[in-house]
Motif scaffolding. Structure first.
Motif, PDB file in Angstrom:
ATOM      1  N   ASP A  70      -3.197  -1.191  -1.709  1.00 40.23           N
ATOM      2  CA  ASP A  70      -3.257  -0.988  -3.213  1.00 40.23           C
ATOM      3  C   ASP A  70      -2.008  -0.169  -3.508  1.00 40.23           C
ATOM      4  O   ASP A  70      -2.059   1.018  -3.047  1.00 40.23           O
ATOM      5  CB  ASP A  70      -4.726  -0.320  -3.689  1.00 40.23           C
ATOM      6  CG  ASP A  70      -4.698  -0.225  -5.003  1.00 40.23           C
ATOM      7  OD1 ASP A  70      -5.479  -1.081  -5.374  1.00 40.23           O
ATOM      8  OD2 ASP A  70      -4.051   0.512  -5.833  1.00 40.23           O
ATOM      9  N   ASN A  96      -2.862   2.931 -15.994  1.00 41.21           N
ATOM     10  CA  ASN A  96      -1.403   3.375 -15.638  1.00 41.21           C
ATOM     11  C   ASN A  96      -0.630   2.173 -15.742  1.00 41.21           C
ATOM     12  O   ASN A  96       0.446   2.264 -15.329  1.00 41.21           O
ATOM     13  CB  ASN A  96      -1.517   3.409 -14.028  1.00 41.21           C
ATOM     14  CG  ASN A  96      -2.503   2.545 -13.214  1.00 41.21           C
ATOM     15  OD1 ASN A  96      -2.496   1.384 -13.466  1.00 41.21           O
ATOM     16  ND2 ASN A  96      -3.401   3.121 -12.721  1.00 41.21           N
ATOM     17  N   CYS A 112      -9.046  -1.468 -16.316  1.00 43.71           N
ATOM     18  CA  CYS A 112      -7.832  -1.204 -15.899  1.00 43.71           C
ATOM     19  C   CYS A 112      -7.150  -2.406 -15.511  1.00 43.71           C
ATOM     20  O   CYS A 112      -5.688  -2.632 -15.668  1.00 43.71           O
ATOM     21  CB  CYS A 112      -7.893  -0.124 -14.654  1.00 43.71           C
ATOM     22  SG  CYS A 112      -6.114   0.098 -13.837  1.00 43.71           S
ATOM     23  N   LEU A 113      -7.590  -3.313 -14.822  1.00 47.45           N
ATOM     24  CA  LEU A 113      -7.118  -4.528 -14.365  1.00 47.45           C
ATOM     25  C   LEU A 113      -8.004  -5.637 -14.673  1.00 47.45           C
ATOM     26  O   LEU A 113      -7.649  -7.001 -14.717  1.00 47.45           O
ATOM     27  CB  LEU A 113      -6.624  -4.777 -12.855  1.00 47.45           C
ATOM     28  CG  LEU A 113      -7.541  -5.411 -11.984  1.00 47.45           C
ATOM     29  CD1 LEU A 113      -6.655  -5.248 -10.596  1.00 47.45           C
ATOM     30  CD2 LEU A 113      -8.633  -4.343 -11.588  1.00 47.45           C
ATOM     31  N   ILE A 116     -13.943   3.928  -7.219  1.00 47.32           N
ATOM     32  CA  ILE A 116     -12.228   3.601  -7.064  1.00 47.32           C
ATOM     33  C   ILE A 116     -11.922   4.292  -5.719  1.00 47.32           C
ATOM     34  O   ILE A 116     -12.166   5.511  -5.483  1.00 47.32           O
ATOM     35  CB  ILE A 116     -11.550   4.002  -8.067  1.00 47.32           C
ATOM     36  CG1 ILE A 116     -12.252   3.532  -9.374  1.00 47.32           C
ATOM     37  CG2 ILE A 116      -9.950   3.360  -8.001  1.00 47.32           C
ATOM     38  CD1 ILE A 116     -11.556   3.736 -10.577  1.00 47.32           C
ATOM     39  N   SER A 135     -10.385   4.680 -14.759  1.00 46.59           N
ATOM     40  CA  SER A 135      -9.458   4.211 -13.844  1.00 46.59           C
ATOM     41  C   SER A 135      -8.931   5.255 -12.970  1.00 46.59           C
ATOM     42  O   SER A 135      -9.464   6.687 -12.754  1.00 46.59           O
ATOM     43  CB  SER A 135      -7.885   4.008 -14.367  1.00 46.59           C
ATOM     44  OG  SER A 135      -7.039   5.011 -14.594  1.00 46.59           O
ATOM     45  N   CYS A 136      -8.354   4.990 -11.616  1.00 45.34           N
ATOM     46  CA  CYS A 136      -7.872   5.917 -10.619  1.00 45.34           C
ATOM     47  C   CYS A 136      -6.839   6.951 -11.012  1.00 45.34           C
ATOM     48  O   CYS A 136      -6.562   7.914 -10.538  1.00 45.34           O
ATOM     49  CB  CYS A 136      -7.460   5.208  -9.601  1.00 45.34           C
ATOM     50  SG  CYS A 136      -5.912   4.194  -9.628  1.00 45.34           S
ATOM     51  N   HIS A 179      -1.533   2.220  -5.954  1.00 48.82           N
ATOM     52  CA  HIS A 179      -1.869   3.656  -6.352  1.00 48.82           C
ATOM     53  C   HIS A 179      -2.317   4.579  -5.261  1.00 48.82           C
ATOM     54  O   HIS A 179      -2.904   5.351  -5.473  1.00 48.82           O
ATOM     55  CB  HIS A 179      -2.751   3.220  -7.584  1.00 48.82           C
ATOM     56  CG  HIS A 179      -2.012   2.919  -8.829  1.00 48.82           C
ATOM     57  ND1 HIS A 179      -2.381   1.542  -9.164  1.00 48.82           N
ATOM     58  CD2 HIS A 179      -1.117   3.377  -9.528  1.00 48.82           C
ATOM     59  CE1 HIS A 179      -1.580   1.313 -10.014  1.00 48.82           C
ATOM     60  NE2 HIS A 179      -0.799   2.407 -10.584  1.00 48.82           N
ATOM     61  N   CYS A 190     -13.040  -0.009 -11.350  1.00 51.94           N
ATOM     62  CA  CYS A 190     -11.908  -0.455 -11.803  1.00 51.94           C
ATOM     63  C   CYS A 190     -11.759  -0.780 -13.370  1.00 51.94           C
ATOM     64  O   CYS A 190     -11.051  -0.425 -14.146  1.00 51.94           O
ATOM     65  CB  CYS A 190     -10.950  -1.050 -11.055  1.00 51.94           C
ATOM     66  SG  CYS A 190     -10.443  -0.576  -9.402  1.00 51.94           S
ATOM     67  N   HIS A 225     -12.926  -3.123  -7.324  1.00 55.10           N
ATOM     68  CA  HIS A 225     -11.872  -3.663  -8.248  1.00 55.10           C
ATOM     69  C   HIS A 225     -12.826  -4.616  -9.279  1.00 55.10           C
ATOM     70  O   HIS A 225     -12.332  -4.938 -10.318  1.00 55.10           O
ATOM     71  CB  HIS A 225     -10.856  -4.510  -7.502  1.00 55.10           C
ATOM     72  CG  HIS A 225      -9.466  -3.722  -7.377  1.00 55.10           C
ATOM     73  ND1 HIS A 225      -9.575  -2.562  -6.382  1.00 55.10           N
ATOM     74  CD2 HIS A 225      -8.146  -3.653  -7.479  1.00 55.10           C
ATOM     75  CE1 HIS A 225      -8.413  -2.245  -6.434  1.00 55.10           C
ATOM     76  NE2 HIS A 225      -7.744  -2.734  -6.997  1.00 55.10           N
ATOM     77  N   ARG A 272      -2.251  -7.449 -18.650  1.00 49.94           N
ATOM     78  CA  ARG A 272      -3.064  -6.628 -17.664  1.00 49.94           C
ATOM     79  C   ARG A 272      -4.519  -6.279 -17.869  1.00 49.94           C
ATOM     80  O   ARG A 272      -5.128  -6.200 -16.894  1.00 49.94           O
ATOM     81  CB  ARG A 272      -2.159  -5.079 -17.622  1.00 49.94           C
ATOM     82  CG  ARG A 272      -2.844  -4.069 -16.786  1.00 49.94           C
ATOM     83  CD  ARG A 272      -2.867  -4.330 -15.424  1.00 49.94           C
ATOM     84  NE  ARG A 272      -3.204  -3.167 -14.483  1.00 49.94           N
ATOM     85  CZ  ARG A 272      -3.117  -3.072 -13.205  1.00 49.94           C
ATOM     86  NH1 ARG A 272      -2.532  -4.148 -12.572  1.00 49.94           N
ATOM     87  NH2 ARG A 272      -3.750  -2.237 -12.412  1.00 49.94           N
ATOM     88  N   HIS A 276      -9.224   5.306  -4.643  1.00 49.53           N
ATOM     89  CA  HIS A 276      -8.282   6.413  -4.751  1.00 49.53           C
ATOM     90  C   HIS A 276      -9.158   7.788  -5.368  1.00 49.53           C
ATOM     91  O   HIS A 276      -8.504   8.745  -5.463  1.00 49.53           O
ATOM     92  CB  HIS A 276      -7.050   6.289  -5.545  1.00 49.53           C
ATOM     93  CG  HIS A 276      -6.604   4.964  -4.975  1.00 49.53           C
ATOM     94  ND1 HIS A 276      -6.135   4.820  -3.794  1.00 49.53           N
ATOM     95  CD2 HIS A 276      -6.280   3.966  -5.739  1.00 49.53           C
ATOM     96  CE1 HIS A 276      -5.673   3.786  -3.820  1.00 49.53           C
ATOM     97  NE2 HIS A 276      -5.486   3.172  -5.010  1.00 49.53           N
TER      98      HIS A 276
END
Ligand code: SF4
Lengths: 473, 200
Positions: free
Chosen positions: A128, A429, A410-411, A107, A346-347, A130, A407, A63, A435, A109
């Motif tokens: 998490d 996502n 993504c965030l 990541i 991203s995942c 996801h 990540c 992250h 975000r 995932h």
């Protein structure tokens, strides 16, 4: 009446009914990362607890790792502190840590499946949301809070209530230029962002069976955006072919035993469901979001909704809020809206097949001037494989920055962030307000190929037209 | 482990209107760089409370009339988005003891219960009634009675819904499952011994 996969896996992992009325469920695989776990280790220390099954927990960092440099200590001292806390905890409690030096960081995932840790029929938990991604293998995988991370560490179990199961059957064939990302955006648009509350989503039908594992992961990944804690696809030959030979996958004789077991877990043909939804794959078009939640989505050929056309007062208010935030004109086409940033990663969509598919179309094209474009592989393995095929060069020549895995945007807990009101075409996502790191930044979710089309056009565009993807082939 | 039995929550309330208030809104990701949850309260709803320069945007929770409120009132799908426990923790550290909304996202609901923070649901009209009452009199005492399953405030008595297992866990002092899970160690190990994939 047969059983569906969720019921079979649930039954196989149910330890007992607890005095609190919930079920104690054994967790087969526990994944942890730097943002939601250090606090759980703190709780363990406070209570004087030991990790019950350290061999069933695996850690990585994703992250907050920077994607431009890997030099330690990281410039952001808070980020450095969190990573040090995880390193210490892994050492103290005997947990395997896939950090940068392992060559497998990424990541959480993305690395679970690629290391073969994620397997059919498992219960999987991670702090998490996801975590639903891992359902692509026919696992029951869910996101948990930090106190529950403590529970898994201390007992390898969770206190859970059962879920209902909704079968989402997508039949027929996806049109060229339409991807798993479009399928899941379409599902969320139809069923709503909280339509899945209380449900596990089982994705079925020939259009799903035809998807590769990485596309199945994209699909299951965003189940949570539809309110479903769990999403899964029944395991089949595609699943087994993906797993064969991976580091943690069974080998030799054990492999054959495992495949037989995995096959037996798929939903029975006469399994019962709490709900069934049918979707015709041919109706799904490249889909983009226009609002501030993933259910606010339209096909790229549609117009942005108008508050006046809303069915209810609440919907009117939410359209208005979304349009104000996104600075989009009600009733105008979404195609043609200028973009400032393009993010592929991203995942949801940061795997090898995503970069390969985009590279197919990106060769010889250039990112429009004024657009900042980032390609961020989901893991070190994805990066290595992509670089071995020369994909990084394709992205760089087109004008993308090719980054280190994480990540990222993504965030935006690391330095990759939107600035001010920038609008980002993103393969991630979530399009919630703020975000992507700027409290006023705007996110438009779409498939990676659509992000590439936006990057080269400088505006939201139909990838089928930009890249000459034939509709009939 | 002995836990407090939470059979009611009483306090002043504040209405934060909106559907789909997500966890990124409750606690923006950039404030999650912390190894304990202790400091999170200050950043609750940060981006809707303050401009980038730190000026107040007059969010209800900064309204002087609602200072000291310990019950948050909101609308549909409260707490959607990520599984970050930072969201209920930020609410708790800020001083909230319970949330009343039309509906909750599942993970948020579960995370909150495990912290001993009840999340109860009222219908749309009941939420508006309660919100109006609180806005008319910010000092109004609101009680969430988990035994009789009603929210009471002044002359209002509004029956709420809540997943029964969560409600029972709170009133019987079993909201943190760790003790029960630890007690199941023998049975857990027995199940593990039989789980096919642990022995391929
Ligand atoms: S890529 Fe995004 S959604 Fe996925 S784990 Fe990282 S921050 Fe979460």
């Amino acid at each position: 009446m047969g059983k569906n996969l969720f019921q079979k896996v649930w039954d196989a992992h149910s330890v007992q009914v607890l005095p609190n009325g919930q079920t104690q469920v054994f967790i087969g695989l526990h994944l942890i990362h730097e943002v939601t776990s250090p606090q759980a280790f703190g709780m363990m220390r406070d209570l004087g607890l030991k990790v019950a099954h350290p061999e069933r927990t695996f850690a990585t960092v994703d992250h907050i790792v920077p994607t431009d440099t890997r030099l330690r200590p990281y410039r952001d001292s808070l980020a450095e502190g969190m990573i040090v806390a995880l390193e210490q905890a892994c050492k103290e409690f005997g947990i395997r840590f896939y950090d940068v030096s392992s060559g497998h960081q990424g990541i959480v995932h993305v690395i679970g499946p690629e290391l073969g840790l994620t397997q059919p029929g498992m219960t999987i938990a991670c702090g998490d949301s996801h975590t639903s991604t891992h359902g692509a293998f026919g696992a029951i995988a869910f996101g948990i809070g930090t106190t529950q991370v403590r529970d898994v560490l201390a007992t390898q179990t969770l206190s859970l209530g059962p879920l209902k199961v909704r079968k989402i059957e997508v039949s027929g064939k996806l049109a060229p230029g339409v991807y798993a990302k479009d399928v899941i955006l379409d599902v969320i648009r139809r069923l709503g962002v909280n339509g899945g509350t209380g449900y596990a989503y089982e994705y079925a039908g020939d259009a799903i069976a035809a998807l590769g594992m990485e596309e199945r992961m994209t699909l299951c990944n965003m189940s949570i955006e539809g309110g479903a804690r769990v999403g899964y696809v029944n395991p089949d030959d595609t699943t087994f072919a993906y797993l064969k030979g991976r580091e943690h996958a069974p080998k030799g004789e054990a492999w054959d035993k495992a495949v037989a077991y995995w096959r037996s877990l798929a939903s029975d043909p006469d399994a019962a469901y709490d709900d069934v939804v049918k979707i015709d794959a041919a109706e799904i078009a490249p889909t983009v979001t226009w609002g501030i939640n993933p259910g606010q989505a339209i096909s790229v050929k549609e117009r942005v909704p108008r508050a006046e056309d809303a069915a209810s007062e609440a919907e009117r208010a939410s359209i208005k809020e979304a349009l104000d935030y996104m600075q989009l004109e009600a009733g105008a086409p979404i195609e043609g809206v200028p973009v400032n940033v393009a993010f592929i990663g991203s995942c949801t969509n940061g795997r090898l097949s995503d970069f390969r598919e985009v590279a197919n179309f990106l060769r010889g094209k250039k990112v429009a001037s004024g657009v900042r474009a980032l390609a961020v592989p989901g893991s070190m393995s994805v990066a290595r494989a992509a670089e071995a095929e020369g994909l990084d060069a394709v992205f760089r020549e087109a004008g993308f920055e090719w980054r280190q895995p994480g990540c990222s945007m993504c965030l935006a807990m690391n330095p990759d962030k939107l600035i001010g009101r920038e609008l980002c075409a993103s393969s991630s996502n979530r399009n919630f307000k703020g975000r992507q790191g700027s409290p006023t930044g705007r996110t438009v979710l779409m498939s990676p190929v659509m992000v590439a089309a936006a990057a080269v056009s400088g505006r939201i565009a139909d990838a089928r037209e930009v890249f000459g993807i034939s509709r009939s082939s | 482990m002995a836990l407090a039995k939470i059979s009611s929550v009483t306090g002043r309330a504040v209405y934060v209107p909106g559907d789909d208030i997500d966890t990124d809104r409750i606690i923006p990701a950039r404030f999650m760089k912390c190894v304990t949850f202790d400091g999170l309260g200050a950043y609750l709803f940060n981006d809707v409370r303050r401009t980038e320069d730190g000026a107040s945007k007059n969010h209800p929770i900064d309204d002087p009339r609602y200072q000291g409120a310990s019950i948050l009132i909101s609308n549909n799908n409260f707490g959607c988005g990520s599984s970050r426990e930072h969201a209920p923790q930020a609410l708790a550290k800020h001083g909230f003891k319970a949330v009343i909304a039309e509906s909750f996202a599942e993970i948020f609901f579960g995370n909150s219960t495990t912290l001993g923070m009840p999340c109860v649901s009222l219908g749309h009209d009941a939420i508006l009634k309660l919100a109006r009452a609180v806005e008319q009199d910010p000092t109004l005492e609101v009680t969430i009675d988990l035994e009789s399953q009603a929210v009471r405030a002044g002359s209002l008595s509004l029956p709420f819904t809540m997943k029964s297992s969560a409600r029972e866990a709170l009133v019987s002092g079993q909201w943190d499952p760790i003790g029960q899970l630890l007690d199941g160690k023998g049975k857990t190990e027995k199940l593990a011994a039989q789980l096919p994939y642990l022995h391929f």
